[in-house]
Write an enzyme that holds these catalytic residues in place. Structure first.
Site, PDB file in Angstrom:
ATOM      1  N   ASP A  56      35.079   8.301  10.834  1.00  0.00           N
ATOM      2  CA  ASP A  56      34.326   7.595  11.880  1.00  0.00           C
ATOM      3  C   ASP A  56      33.306   8.529  12.533  1.00  0.00           C
ATOM      4  O   ASP A  56      33.499   9.742  12.565  1.00  0.00           O
ATOM      5  CB  ASP A  56      35.316   7.046  12.919  1.00  0.00           C
TER       6      ASP A  56
ATOM      7  N   ASN B  37      33.806  -4.532   9.023  1.00  0.00           N
ATOM      8  CA  ASN B  37      32.469  -3.925   9.011  1.00  0.00           C
ATOM      9  C   ASN B  37      31.388  -4.876   8.477  1.00  0.00           C
ATOM     10  O   ASN B  37      30.195  -4.617   8.639  1.00  0.00           O
ATOM     11  CB  ASN B  37      32.466  -2.608   8.217  1.00  0.00           C
TER      12      ASN B  37
HETATM   13  C1  IPE Z   1      36.868   2.203  11.096  1.00  0.00           C
HETATM   14  O1  IPE Z   1      35.779   2.561  11.862  1.00  0.00           O
HETATM   15  C2  IPE Z   1      36.416   1.826   9.709  1.00  0.00           C
HETATM   16  C3  IPE Z   1      35.911   2.916   8.882  1.00  0.00           C
HETATM   17  C4  IPE Z   1      35.884   4.172   9.201  1.00  0.00           C
HETATM   18  C5  IPE Z   1      35.439   2.512   7.592  1.00  0.00           C
HETATM   19  P1  IPE Z   1      35.054   1.512  12.830  1.00  0.00           P
HETATM   20  O2  IPE Z   1      33.959   2.247  13.488  1.00  0.00           O
HETATM   21  O3  IPE Z   1      34.692   0.292  12.080  1.00  0.00           O
HETATM   22  O4  IPE Z   1      36.218   1.146  13.845  1.00  0.00           O
HETATM   23  P2  IPE Z   1      36.139   0.562  15.322  1.00  0.00           P
HETATM   24  O5  IPE Z   1      35.197  -0.609  15.299  1.00  0.00           O
HETATM   25  O6  IPE Z   1      35.641   1.643  16.212  1.00  0.00           O
HETATM   26  O7  IPE Z   1      37.557   0.190  15.648  1.00  0.00           O
HETATM   27  C1  IPE Z   2      32.043   5.219  10.275  1.00  0.00           C
HETATM   28  O1  IPE Z   2      31.015   5.498  11.151  1.00  0.00           O
HETATM   29  C2  IPE Z   2      31.575   4.557   9.014  1.00  0.00           C
HETATM   30  C3  IPE Z   2      31.896   3.134   8.925  1.00  0.00           C
HETATM   31  C4  IPE Z   2      32.635   2.469   9.777  1.00  0.00           C
HETATM   32  C5  IPE Z   2      31.351   2.415   7.807  1.00  0.00           C
HETATM   33  P1  IPE Z   2      30.510   4.464  12.225  1.00  0.00           P
HETATM   34  O2  IPE Z   2      29.321   3.764  11.663  1.00  0.00           O
HETATM   35  O3  IPE Z   2      31.586   3.578  12.691  1.00  0.00           O
HETATM   36  O4  IPE Z   2      30.043   5.442  13.383  1.00  0.00           O
HETATM   37  P2  IPE Z   2      30.138   5.181  14.944  1.00  0.00           P
HETATM   38  O5  IPE Z   2      31.546   4.856  15.274  1.00  0.00           O
HETATM   39  O6  IPE Z   2      29.221   4.016  15.239  1.00  0.00           O
HETATM   40  O7  IPE Z   2      29.672   6.447  15.549  1.00  0.00           O
HETATM   41 MG    MG Z   3      32.861   3.679  14.245  1.00  0.00          MG
END
Ligand code: IPE
Ligand code: IPE
Ligand code: MG
Length: 247
Positions: free
Chosen positions: A26, A74
């Protein structure tokens, strides 16, 4: 049921290293934000980072590495971001599979495939098939993965197969999950500081040790790995039991 390093489910201090490490990668968006770049740029940097992380964990003796790359939730992100993530998966498969195969890495995909483009489905299936007999390390890519969806899919298959209620137990149920031949994760790492599972390995994580760092995924490096493994080595895994007082 295979229980990772706790093969008999016996309470013990965990050996170093964990057998199975799973990572919620993340913070790509925040990483890009701090640089005035687009979220897709952040995902590109995050995807680049995966390459070295696989080798570093392998070098430390970790046999199974599961990476959460795209959740069932996502899809709710803006179209251009979803497109970029699909594109990056395709590119990573194209550029990395052969090298991983030569290094003896077995690739598995955890998640749904029916919502991915036929091209991506084909690429995933080919990399899974190509590497299916490799034994050096196991790389599980969770893409369009949701823990609840996985459990529901398993239940549907159980019902469709006419499994009788008295034959349903943890062992038979696990055969219907995406991971029938993968030990449960010993250590789950989440980058970027959030303290939640976000629908990751809901069933398998029952007794995983959890570790979170504020470091954003593209910056997660060798020293961060060592911090996570050192933290894991300090944990006492009890699996609900009382430890022998001499331990
Ligand atoms: C979890 O991250 C999913 C992945 C890392 C693929 P998210 O960024 O989607 O999770 P939330 O929305 O903060 O819970
Ligand atoms: C994790 O990074 C990757 C996916 C969930 C696909 P994020 O895109 O969730 O990054 P933040 O949480 O917005 O920083
Ligand atoms: Mg995230």
């Amino acid at each position: 049921m295979i229980r990772g390093s706790a093969l008999n489910g016996a309470p013990s201090s965990p050996p170093t290293p964990p057998v199975h490490v799973a990572i919620i990668m993340d913070g790509n968006g925040r990483w890009a934000n701090t640089r005035g770049q687009t979220r897709s740029d952040g995902h590109r940097a995050g995807t680049q980072n995966i390459r070295r992380i696989i080798r570093l964990f392998s070098g430390r003796g970790v046999r199974y590495l599961t990476l959460y790359a795209f959740s069932t939730e996502n899809w709710e992100r803006p179209d251009d971001e979803v497109d970029a993530l699909m594109e990056l998966l395709g590119e990573a498969i194209r550029t990395e599979t052969q090298a991983l195969h030569e290094e003896g890495v077995r690739i598995r995909h955890l998640g749904r495939t029916d919502r991915l483009s036929p091209h991506l489905q084909k690429a995933i299936n080919s990399s899974v098939e190509l590497t299916q007999n490799n034994t050096t390390m196991n790389l599980n890519v969770a893409f369009d993965y949701g823990g609840r969806a996985e459990i529901l899919e398993a239940i549907k298959k159980l019902v469709a197969n006419g499994v009788r209620p008295e034959d349903v137990n943890e062992e038979t149920f696990e055969k219907y999950l995406y991971t029938p031949d993968v030990p449960d994760p010993d250590l789950i790492i989440r980058t970027a500081g959030e303290m939640r599972l976000s629908n990751f390995l809901i069933w398998q994580a029952a007794y995983a040790e959890y570790y979170t760092t504020g470091t954003l995924w593209p910056d997660f490096d060798e020293s961060e790995i060592d911090l996570a493994l050192a933290a894991y080595a300090q944990r006492q895994r009890r699996f609900g039991r009382v430890l022998d007082s001499r331990e």
